[in-house]
Scaffold this motif. Structure first.
Motif, PDB file in Angstrom:
ATOM      1  N   UNK A   1      -8.207 -52.227  -5.610  1.00  0.00           N
ATOM      2  CA  UNK A   1      -7.285 -53.271  -6.082  1.00  0.00           C
ATOM      3  C   UNK A   1      -7.979 -54.099  -7.169  1.00  0.00           C
ATOM      4  N   UNK A   2      -7.247 -54.320  -8.288  1.00  0.00           N
ATOM      5  CA  UNK A   2      -7.818 -55.068  -9.409  1.00  0.00           C
ATOM      6  C   UNK A   2      -7.277 -56.489  -9.448  1.00  0.00           C
ATOM      7  N   UNK A   3      -7.963 -57.308 -10.255  1.00  0.00           N
ATOM      8  CA  UNK A   3      -7.651 -58.737 -10.365  1.00  0.00           C
ATOM      9  C   UNK A   3      -6.206 -58.977 -10.783  1.00  0.00           C
ATOM     10  N   UNK A   4      -5.682 -58.121 -11.667  1.00  0.00           N
ATOM     11  CA  UNK A   4      -4.306 -58.330 -12.158  1.00  0.00           C
ATOM     12  C   UNK A   4      -3.255 -57.756 -11.209  1.00  0.00           C
ATOM     13  N   UNK A   5      -3.687 -57.310 -10.022  1.00  0.00           N
ATOM     14  CA  UNK A   5      -2.746 -56.806  -9.025  1.00  0.00           C
ATOM     15  C   UNK A   5      -2.538 -55.294  -9.102  1.00  0.00           C
TER      16      UNK A   5
ATOM     17  N   UNK B   1     -13.439 -54.338 -18.866  1.00  0.00           N
ATOM     18  CA  UNK B   1     -12.762 -55.637 -18.723  1.00  0.00           C
ATOM     19  C   UNK B   1     -11.872 -55.684 -17.485  1.00  0.00           C
ATOM     20  N   UNK B   2     -12.272 -55.040 -16.431  1.00  0.00           N
ATOM     21  CA  UNK B   2     -11.422 -54.949 -15.234  1.00  0.00           C
ATOM     22  C   UNK B   2     -12.264 -55.239 -13.992  1.00  0.00           C
ATOM     23  N   UNK B   3     -11.783 -56.201 -13.219  1.00  0.00           N
ATOM     24  CA  UNK B   3     -12.555 -56.648 -12.059  1.00  0.00           C
ATOM     25  C   UNK B   3     -11.915 -56.147 -10.768  1.00  0.00           C
ATOM     26  N   UNK B   4     -12.735 -55.615  -9.876  1.00  0.00           N
ATOM     27  CA  UNK B   4     -12.241 -55.154  -8.576  1.00  0.00           C
ATOM     28  C   UNK B   4     -12.223 -56.345  -7.616  1.00  0.00           C
ATOM     29  N   UNK B   5     -11.081 -56.559  -6.940  1.00  0.00           N
ATOM     30  CA  UNK B   5     -11.011 -57.690  -6.001  1.00  0.00           C
ATOM     31  C   UNK B   5     -10.841 -57.237  -4.548  1.00  0.00           C
ATOM     32  N   UNK B   6     -10.663 -55.949  -4.349  1.00  0.00           N
ATOM     33  CA  UNK B   6     -10.534 -55.485  -2.967  1.00  0.00           C
ATOM     34  C   UNK B   6     -10.210 -54.007  -2.887  1.00  0.00           C
ATOM     35  N   UNK B   7     -10.051 -53.559  -1.623  1.00  0.00           N
ATOM     36  CA  UNK B   7      -9.715 -52.160  -1.366  1.00  0.00           C
ATOM     37  C   UNK B   7      -8.575 -52.129  -0.357  1.00  0.00           C
TER      38      UNK B   7
ATOM     39  N   UNK C   1     -27.245 -54.508  -4.864  1.00  0.00           N
ATOM     40  CA  UNK C   1     -26.331 -55.648  -4.739  1.00  0.00           C
ATOM     41  C   UNK C   1     -25.078 -55.185  -4.013  1.00  0.00           C
ATOM     42  N   UNK C   2     -24.509 -56.063  -3.198  1.00  0.00           N
ATOM     43  CA  UNK C   2     -23.298 -55.683  -2.469  1.00  0.00           C
ATOM     44  C   UNK C   2     -22.072 -56.354  -3.087  1.00  0.00           C
ATOM     45  N   UNK C   3     -20.930 -55.720  -2.922  1.00  0.00           N
ATOM     46  CA  UNK C   3     -19.683 -56.239  -3.486  1.00  0.00           C
ATOM     47  C   UNK C   3     -18.935 -56.948  -2.368  1.00  0.00           C
ATOM     48  N   UNK C   4     -18.800 -58.263  -2.502  1.00  0.00           N
ATOM     49  CA  UNK C   4     -18.175 -59.049  -1.439  1.00  0.00           C
ATOM     50  C   UNK C   4     -16.696 -59.240  -1.772  1.00  0.00           C
ATOM     51  N   UNK C   5     -15.882 -58.239  -1.476  1.00  0.00           N
ATOM     52  CA  UNK C   5     -14.441 -58.350  -1.729  1.00  0.00           C
ATOM     53  C   UNK C   5     -13.687 -57.882  -0.486  1.00  0.00           C
ATOM     54  N   UNK C   6     -12.361 -58.049  -0.525  1.00  0.00           N
ATOM     55  CA  UNK C   6     -11.562 -57.716   0.646  1.00  0.00           C
ATOM     56  C   UNK C   6     -11.685 -56.227   1.009  1.00  0.00           C
ATOM     57  N   UNK C   7     -11.890 -55.956   2.279  1.00  0.00           N
ATOM     58  CA  UNK C   7     -11.951 -54.594   2.831  1.00  0.00           C
ATOM     59  C   UNK C   7     -13.124 -53.762   2.312  1.00  0.00           C
ATOM     60  N   UNK C   8     -14.198 -54.419   1.915  1.00  0.00           N
ATOM     61  CA  UNK C   8     -15.327 -53.640   1.373  1.00  0.00           C
ATOM     62  C   UNK C   8     -16.087 -52.897   2.478  1.00  0.00           C
ATOM     63  N   UNK C   9     -15.642 -53.084   3.757  1.00  0.00           N
ATOM     64  CA  UNK C   9     -16.280 -52.392   4.882  1.00  0.00           C
ATOM     65  C   UNK C   9     -15.655 -51.010   5.122  1.00  0.00           C
TER      66      UNK C   9
ATOM     67  N   UNK D   1     -15.445 -44.067  -3.123  1.00  0.00           N
ATOM     68  CA  UNK D   1     -15.845 -45.140  -4.046  1.00  0.00           C
ATOM     69  C   UNK D   1     -17.365 -45.323  -3.982  1.00  0.00           C
ATOM     70  N   UNK D   2     -17.969 -45.393  -5.159  1.00  0.00           N
ATOM     71  CA  UNK D   2     -19.389 -45.768  -5.236  1.00  0.00           C
ATOM     72  C   UNK D   2     -19.472 -47.158  -5.846  1.00  0.00           C
ATOM     73  N   UNK D   3     -20.271 -48.015  -5.230  1.00  0.00           N
ATOM     74  CA  UNK D   3     -20.476 -49.352  -5.791  1.00  0.00           C
ATOM     75  C   UNK D   3     -21.885 -49.400  -6.387  1.00  0.00           C
ATOM     76  N   UNK D   4     -21.942 -49.485  -7.704  1.00  0.00           N
ATOM     77  CA  UNK D   4     -23.238 -49.531  -8.406  1.00  0.00           C
ATOM     78  C   UNK D   4     -23.252 -50.780  -9.278  1.00  0.00           C
ATOM     79  N   UNK D   5     -23.461 -51.928  -8.651  1.00  0.00           N
ATOM     80  CA  UNK D   5     -23.392 -53.180  -9.413  1.00  0.00           C
ATOM     81  C   UNK D   5     -24.771 -53.841  -9.489  1.00  0.00           C
ATOM     82  N   UNK D   6     -25.771 -53.008  -9.622  1.00  0.00           N
ATOM     83  CA  UNK D   6     -27.118 -53.530  -9.851  1.00  0.00           C
ATOM     84  C   UNK D   6     -27.961 -53.638  -8.589  1.00  0.00           C
TER      85      UNK D   6
END
Ligand SMILES: Cc1cc2nc3c(=O)[nH]c(=O)nc-3n(C[C@H](O)[C@H](O)[C@H](O)COP(=O)(O)OP(=O)(O)OC[C@H]3O[C@@H](n4cnc5c(N)ncnc54)[C@H](O)[C@@H]3O)c2cc1C
Length: 446
Positions: A222-226, A206-212, A110-118, A234-239
């Motif tokens: 970068x996390x949801x709460x700023x 309980x922490x969501x990544x919203x970008x890099x 699965x890919x993580x679709x957030x800001x600057x994930x490239x 960074x390794x993305x292992x979200x299934x």
């Protein structure tokens, strides 16, 4: 156009086992296995490569060994299937005809679709040897490593990297409030966290990544709460999701989650096409419900079932018992079937019993290690699941043992009455055979 009795697409554990079963049982059948890459890694042991424990060249998947079985091997991508003409088409435009086709196309991350994930320095898992070698080099040079997702793969990577490189700062970020996909009970989760913490691995839940952030290369997560966290790698292992595009394009029946739908003989909705492994929809042997089955163990057995059924229905798939083992610090953590959180979510009533035993006897024998087992029973006295912790390799046969009890739907009194082998240096003591003792304790509660 060349014609084969069986064409298998995909040479992972499912495709390989299908090829082996067919050639063993039906040596007269011409089998072609098509895989889109040649030099790739055994996925299960990639964490051991990345941490420097095994060189990548010693972890190469032995795909070419299918040729020793008399299978023709072709390295190419299958781009489409024409079920009515019994044909597969390759990327170079050529095509082959089959009598039976087995799709064993596996998984994709699965890919993580957030800001600057490239940005550079953000990696997923794929198995190409060159890519994995790049991960080895990246891990060597990074100081702060962030893993996104706290599933089995992430925990395995964090454990191995922290063992190989105790000086790295490793952080796992998890969006939910649990780790290991919520498979283990709270007390077992705490043990995993404790073991990893002792190796300098921090788990943030309980922490969501919203970008890099970073200029070309990742520097911060970068996390949801700023809030932000420094990261060199960074390794993305979200299934994982099923790799079922060929089947979708060919019009085969597909589940909402994109899995190929098969019957109890692993036949797809199209005559002459079977499917096996991570690309298919699995059902639980416990209640027949769809259940995640993205394990090499399940793909291997699927491959053998598809191989047995290639000449016509021979063996029925009565569902899977998901089971796995992971390592954290000095301990192995195993599970089988439905455990506490799953049972509660499904509102299935259960009785649980917990037993402490050892993997050898008497306790004074050299190398004797502790084992803790939790066994879950239904109110009607059937095993539903189990969890095991121990620094002993004996965790694995116990997991398999529990899976068999679940699949065979043995009654609790029959389990109490089971015999298991006893031998001082390598088995639990006859006075504390854990599965039988757990069944005895639970029997009293029913
Ligand atoms: C890091 C990691 C650790 C893991 N650890 C464990 C573990 O400890 N235990 C466990 O049980 N499982 C583990 N797994 C899961 C296990 O690796 C997978 O479940 C298993 O590989 C799936 O096997 P498969 O044969 O279904 O598919 P795959 O192994 O994905 O094989 C499918 C093959 O088909 C090829 N293919 C796909 N499409 C095409 C096409 N169109 N044309 C030609 N070829 C194609 C792919 O390139 C691939 O080689 C782990 C996975 C990872 C990533």
């Amino acid at each position: 156009m060349k014609k084969f009795d069986v064409i298998i697409v995909g040479g992972g554990p499912a495709g390989f086992n299908a090829a082996k079963t067919i050639r063993t049982l039906y040596p007269e059948r011409r089998v072609l296995l098509i895989n889109d890459k040649e030099n790739f890694q055994i996925p299960c042991s990639i964490p051991y490569v990345v941490s420097g424990r095994i060189p990548a060249e010693k972890n190469v998947y032995p795909l070419s060994k299918v040729k020793d079985l008399g299978v023709e091997l072709l390295i190419s991508k299958v781009t489409s299937i024409n079920p009515s003409e019994l044909q597969v088409f390759l990327e170079n435009g050529s095509s082959y005809r089959y009598e039976r086709l087995i799709l064993a196309t596996g998984w994709i991350p699965n890919t993580l679709m957030v800001e600057n994930s490239h940005l550079d320095g953000i990696y997923y898992i794929t198995t190409e040897t060159g890519y994995v070698q790049k991960l080895v080099d990246e891990v060597k040079s990074a100081k702060r490593i962030v893993l996104i997702g706290a599933g089995f793969i992430s925990l395995g990577f964090a454990d191995q990297i922290s063992k190989g490189y105790p000086d790295k700062e490793i952080t796992i970020i998890e969006a939910s409030d649990h780790i290991a996909s919520g498979i283990f009970s709270e007390s077992f989760e705490r043990e995993i966290e404790k073991e990893l913490k002792s190796q300098n691995v921090r788990i943030v839940k309980d922490t969501r990544v919203v970008g890099f952030e970073g200029n070309g290369r990742v520097r911060r997560v970068v996390f949801e709460d700023g809030e932000k966290m420094e990261a060199d790698l960074v390794f993305v292992f979200i299934g994982f999701k099923p790799n079922s595009k060929l089947a979708v394009d060919a019009g085969l029946s597909i589940s909402e989650r994109g899995e190929i739908i098969v019957d109890e003989f692993l036949r797809t909705s199209e005559d002459n096409i079977l499917a096996a492994g991570n690309c298919v929809l699995h059902r639980s042997a416990i209640d027949g419900e769809p259940v995640p089955g993205m394990f090499a163990s399940i793909s291997a057995r699927d491959g053998r079932i598809a191989g047995l059924n290639v000449a016509g229905p021979e063996v029925r798939d009565s569902g899977i018992v998901p089971a796995g083992v992971t390592e954290a610090g000095r301990k192995y953590f195993g599970f089988s079937g439905y455990t506490e959180k799953v049972l509660k979510r499904k509102e299935i009533e259960f009785v649980v019993s917990e037993i402490d035993t050892t993997d050898a006897y008497p306790g004074a024998i050299e190398g004797c290690k502790l084992l803790k087992i939790k066994l879950y029973f239904s109110k009607s006295g059937k095993v539903l699941g189990g969890e095991i912790i121990g620094s002993s390799k004996y965790v694995f046969p116990l997991v398999d043992f529990i899976s068999r009890l679940i699949a065979d739907k043995l009654d609790i009194s029959q389990i109490v009455a089971l015999e298991t082998v006893a031998f001082p240096p390598i088995t639990p003591p006859p006075l504390l055979q854990p599965i039988q003792m757990a069944a005895l304790a639970a029997r009293k509660e029913l």
